[in-house]
Design a protein around this motif. Sequence first.
Motif, PDB file in Angstrom:
ATOM      1  N   UNK A 482       6.357  21.463  -4.849  1.00 27.33           N
ATOM      2  CA  UNK A 482       7.380  20.695  -5.544  1.00 27.33           C
ATOM      3  C   UNK A 482       8.408  21.624  -6.204  1.00 27.33           C
ATOM      4  N   UNK A 483       7.947  22.824  -6.610  1.00 33.21           N
ATOM      5  CA  UNK A 483       8.886  23.778  -7.216  1.00 33.21           C
ATOM      6  C   UNK A 483       9.885  24.293  -6.173  1.00 33.21           C
ATOM      7  N   UNK A 484       9.410  24.513  -4.950  1.00 32.63           N
ATOM      8  CA  UNK A 484      10.312  24.955  -3.882  1.00 32.63           C
ATOM      9  C   UNK A 484      11.266  23.835  -3.483  1.00 32.63           C
ATOM     10  N   UNK A 485      10.692  22.639  -3.411  1.00 29.97           N
ATOM     11  CA  UNK A 485      11.499  21.473  -3.044  1.00 29.97           C
ATOM     12  C   UNK A 485      12.693  21.333  -3.995  1.00 29.97           C
ATOM     13  N   UNK A 486      12.394  21.475  -5.273  1.00 31.27           N
ATOM     14  CA  UNK A 486      13.428  21.327  -6.294  1.00 31.27           C
ATOM     15  C   UNK A 486      14.564  22.317  -6.050  1.00 31.27           C
ATOM     16  N   UNK A 487      14.188  23.573  -5.784  1.00 33.70           N
ATOM     17  CA  UNK A 487      15.219  24.605  -5.644  1.00 33.70           C
ATOM     18  C   UNK A 487      15.976  24.495  -4.324  1.00 33.70           C
ATOM     19  N   UNK A 522       3.890  18.084 -10.902  1.00 35.53           N
ATOM     20  CA  UNK A 522       5.262  18.001 -11.395  1.00 35.53           C
ATOM     21  C   UNK A 522       5.885  19.386 -11.411  1.00 35.53           C
ATOM     22  N   UNK A 523       7.195  19.422 -11.521  1.00 34.91           N
ATOM     23  CA  UNK A 523       7.854  20.707 -11.754  1.00 34.91           C
ATOM     24  C   UNK A 523       7.659  21.079 -13.217  1.00 34.91           C
ATOM     25  N   UNK A 524       7.976  22.322 -13.550  1.00 37.33           N
ATOM     26  CA  UNK A 524       7.790  22.786 -14.921  1.00 37.33           C
ATOM     27  C   UNK A 524       8.849  22.172 -15.836  1.00 37.33           C
ATOM     28  N   UNK A 525       8.409  21.685 -16.967  1.00 33.63           N
ATOM     29  CA  UNK A 525       9.359  21.137 -17.932  1.00 33.63           C
ATOM     30  C   UNK A 525       9.803  22.250 -18.870  1.00 33.63           C
ATOM     31  N   UNK A 526      11.098  22.434 -18.944  1.00 37.75           N
ATOM     32  CA  UNK A 526      11.601  23.513 -19.810  1.00 37.75           C
ATOM     33  C   UNK A 526      12.691  22.972 -20.723  1.00 37.75           C
ATOM     34  N   UNK A 527      12.874  23.612 -21.873  1.00 37.37           N
ATOM     35  CA  UNK A 527      13.996  23.236 -22.725  1.00 37.37           C
ATOM     36  C   UNK A 527      15.300  23.638 -22.036  1.00 37.37           C
TER      37      UNK A 527
END
Lengths: 934, 182, 89
Positions: A482-487, A522-527
């Motif tokens: 999912x992290x790769x998908x996002x990018x 999920x992807x990482x939630x960041x501020x």
Amino acid sequence: MSSSRLPGYGLIDHSKTLAFQFDGKQFQGHPGDTLASALLANGVRIIARSFKYHRPRGVWGAWFDDPNAIFDVSLNGIKIPNCAGATTCLRDGMRVQSVNTFPTAQFDVKAILDWFSPFLPAGFYYKTFMWPNWHLFEPTIRKMAGLGKLSEEITENYQSDQIHQNCDLLVVGGGAAGLVAASAAAQSGQSVLLVEDHNIAGGGLYRRGREIENQPPGHWVEQQIDAIKSAGGQLLLATTAFGVYDHNLVALAEDRGFGRAPRLWKIRAKRIVMTTGAIDRPLTFVNNDRPGVMSVEGALEFLGRYGVLAGRQIALLSNNNRAEPSANLLREAGANVRVLDATQGSPAAIGGKILRGIEFAAQTIACDTILASGGLTPVVHLWRQAGGKLDWDEKISAFIPGKPPNNMVAAGSVNGTFDLEEAMAEARAAALDLPVPRTDSSFQVKTLSPDRHSTGRQWIDFQHDVTLKDIELAARENYASVEHLKRYTTLGMASDQGKTSNMAGLDALASIQNRSIPEVGTTTFRPPFIPVPLELYRGAHRQQLLHPLKRLILEPEHRAAGAALGEYGGWLRPAWYGTGSSHEAIKQEVLAARNNAAIIDASPLGKIEILGPDAEKFVNFVFYNTISTLKPGHIRYGFMLSERGIIFDDGVVTRIDENRFIISCSSSHVDSVNRALEGWRQDGNDPDSVFVHDTTQNWSTITISGPQARKILTVLDLGVDLSPEAFPHMSFRQGNFASDPARISRVSFTGDLSYEISVPLSNTSLLWSAVISSGKPLGAALVGVEALAILRAEKGYIFVGKDTDGETMPHDLGLSIPRMRKKTPFVGDRALHTLTANSENRRQLVGLLIGKDDEILTTGAHLIENSGTRPRSIGYVTSSYHSPTLGHPIALALLEKGTTLTGKTVPVWNQGETRQAKVVSPCLFDAEGGRLNA
Amino acid sequence: MRDDSTRWAAASGYDRPDININGLQISVIRPWRQTLISGPISKSLELGYQKRAVGWPEIAKGKNYAIRMRRDRIMLINGPAIEDGWHKDKGLAVSDMSDACAVIQLEGVLADSVLKRGTELDIGIPSGSVVRVFHGFETFIYRWQSKDIFRLHIQFGYLESIWLLLQNFSNQASAQPCTNWR
Amino acid sequence: MQQFPCPFCGLRDEREFHFAGEAGKMRPDTSGEVTQTDWSRYLNSYKNREGKASEVWVHLPCQEYFIMHRDTLSMKVLGTEQLRRQEEI
């Protein structure tokens, strides 16, 4: 027009009107409106164009979950780009411009891009513009990228405020649960801060329109706020918690109104209660991005809070049991609502700029608005930022807070508890740090996955134009995580940050991969949770405060004398004096210093005192040179090394008495030397027997240098015998000036007879004028740092960090006796005998000479060797000046095997040009030291 | 070579008007002596005729007092004249620092709100020392005479910058005071 | 933004602290022979443990060096050890 204002509805003030412009057209709204609600109230459906295909877009959500309404807004000469339309309050006279459109959102010429969409799949740019070189295409693509336009005008006074504050309990979210938690906690005696991002507390209460504890929502909210405040709690409205950081630090951004930078609150809370609620989840169906397709909760919020009915003929498409109650609320407001069970067919929106209807289960239903809900998504972003775990709740098909992070607890909708009574019970328990009761929610949702066989595009990310097909393509190309998908697809990026598109994206990937959503993860939630301007972090750190310099007590005197000022090692110091050409001024200063005398403000010179019975042992350990043999009243030049044997600083050590030394380190290294000394004091020494006092800023130092220096000092009457026999070079005397102590060191950084006189800051001005009045008749000149740099270079004296680098050891500068002979341990000792330290190829300090009338060498120019196939750098120029004293250019350099090359010529290469320089000794002036010892 | 004299507002040193806003007064004060003493604290206090060196959030009282800087270091404010150097009999290191530190006094209920712009200052977190990083500067911050009067010692060289910060944040604090829970 | 406990000053913002090395590392006694390996180990070898770590930190404003035990994954501070003897206040 399909959406409209309903008199008597909402929290807005219907009695007052505010005028505003959108894409050049005049409209009216009311106080309490957001830009999105005001536009909807005026029936404006197309408010933006999508980023990639320039598809028309309408408002989707009523608050931070709206990905579409992004505007450039100007008011009273202030223009702020990329304002979120659903969260920006309307003000009278605002001019609102859609972004990413030309000329308007309604009619956008780039909409033609949508025709090419089959050619613009995910990864299109990565694949297409690789060859021959991305940079060839970059300028054009960059021009097309980005959203709003930055104003060319600087917004005056756009400055954030920053506050640190603590509390026992921070409650994030001022809905029913948050209000109950805050009031319960405040009444129990805790210091409570409640933050709510709307400017009116109450959260989702207005949406449902029903009574709470037998009162209308507005009354009930007022009562809760009164209870919180009277129990000493604090409420921050229009404030969003956007980041959770280590050790319970929560960052809040307080909206201070249009055109003003937000205020940053850094809240350190003992405990945090998350009552952040839940947002509606989009449904994935064909043409679900059309203007007129909205979230159900968004439509109810527009109705309850802003008095705007989203449409007249509504198709309400949902997979959950909130559909009927929601439809009834809209019906009461006058809409015609047809509820469709989204699990029973593959819907498709019909229409382009104007929504005509919905195709569903083989029939076409005419409507002007489609409200869609794929369930509710708890807002768990801050929870995850804090390191809390998520559990998958099958019943509501959503991630809910699982194992909590330290000192954090969740209550209400964010837990998936969508029933009011139960949510409030949770909140009360959370507030008092009691076990939070969990009940079964009445919320029911049918599982639903996107129909991958429909023809037509189905949108996952409205802002970035990511469709179901893009996700399929990414999965096919093995961007399976999912992290790769996002990018790869840009899903959930930009202002959305995984809020609206997140679950739809995960759902799509899960169904493509035949996995469950929790398996996909999920992807990482960041501020930051919401977009915040960089100004929020900058605050006062601007202009003179960006890199604050230390200021000299004599600055007024220097300015009066016409000094040019510059930064030297963290201090603002005189560079030269006089208003004419700097080159000429510096030359005259050097000549006056050599012929008569120089008066230099050397106050930044370090004055670090080492005191105690172990002082001698300690200084001997931290210095490369042997200090133990130094007698009281004497001074020694030396190096401090790092443990790697590299020169860390140079300076002179003065021994005052048996138990007291003063280390006069380089002006720019005082703080770092002080820290290094304190570190060694507590490591391997008895810290009760040696102390380090940095007294640098208590004393000012005025250097008087040159043939006339002694005469000038005589006039000052310092109570010290100045004769060369009584006060030789490298010695120290305590005298008096203005009946206060004055310290006089006879040391030289110019190569001429020099005295450094140090007096307490309060006597500096007096001493300065006394020195000038006794020096002027003898031809003395005020000398700035630039001339001093030349004077020392003529003599071959170094600046550590300029004429040395991260590899330079003392023997590279010709000071090798302690390395060979010093018996006691010292910092860096072992490192001076490694293979590297013993190498014959070390770079050594040399002088360079070129033709008398040549241009000076460029500092940093490489010395090269041409013997191999390619030229090789064998060193570089570290300092280079025209010497007024010698009448020709001089330079210092670090050169491989430099001392063996004396007399030889080396090529000096700079930016394609090669010149020849002769290697000489670094000291080119008074090599015998006659003037120094005069 | 560049002349940056116009990019930096001329330094005013100690001569500057107070900041007055909404009952908040910020002024530069000039103690006649500040003395740094390192070594056993009891001995240091003895040398300075003081009973105690204050930490945070204690309140220093009177004209002469001592503040605690480290495990083994205090500063005497307006103490007796003590010779610089190593005091063998007591095992103490003494340096006169009267001119090294500029002292700024902040008075009024807003004072604490101004200070909280630059540091996590919390009455509920006591400290053995008064040293503290404020807006990135190493300073001493303590209360004097009452709970609403604060003194801030800073390196003299940073007086201009810190004064600019205080001016800036006095306005901000006046618009939004912090909540003091206790 | 973390908070670290200085053994003398108490709980402070992490911006007031600097890392000063791993705990338990001794400077080789250079009054005698020190092998190249020992010296290199002293300068360059760090355990850099994941999870529980013991490190030397310095509280910059008061310049106290102390040992802090902390968890580099959870960022929890597990405790500190003062390197200086206790003295009466």
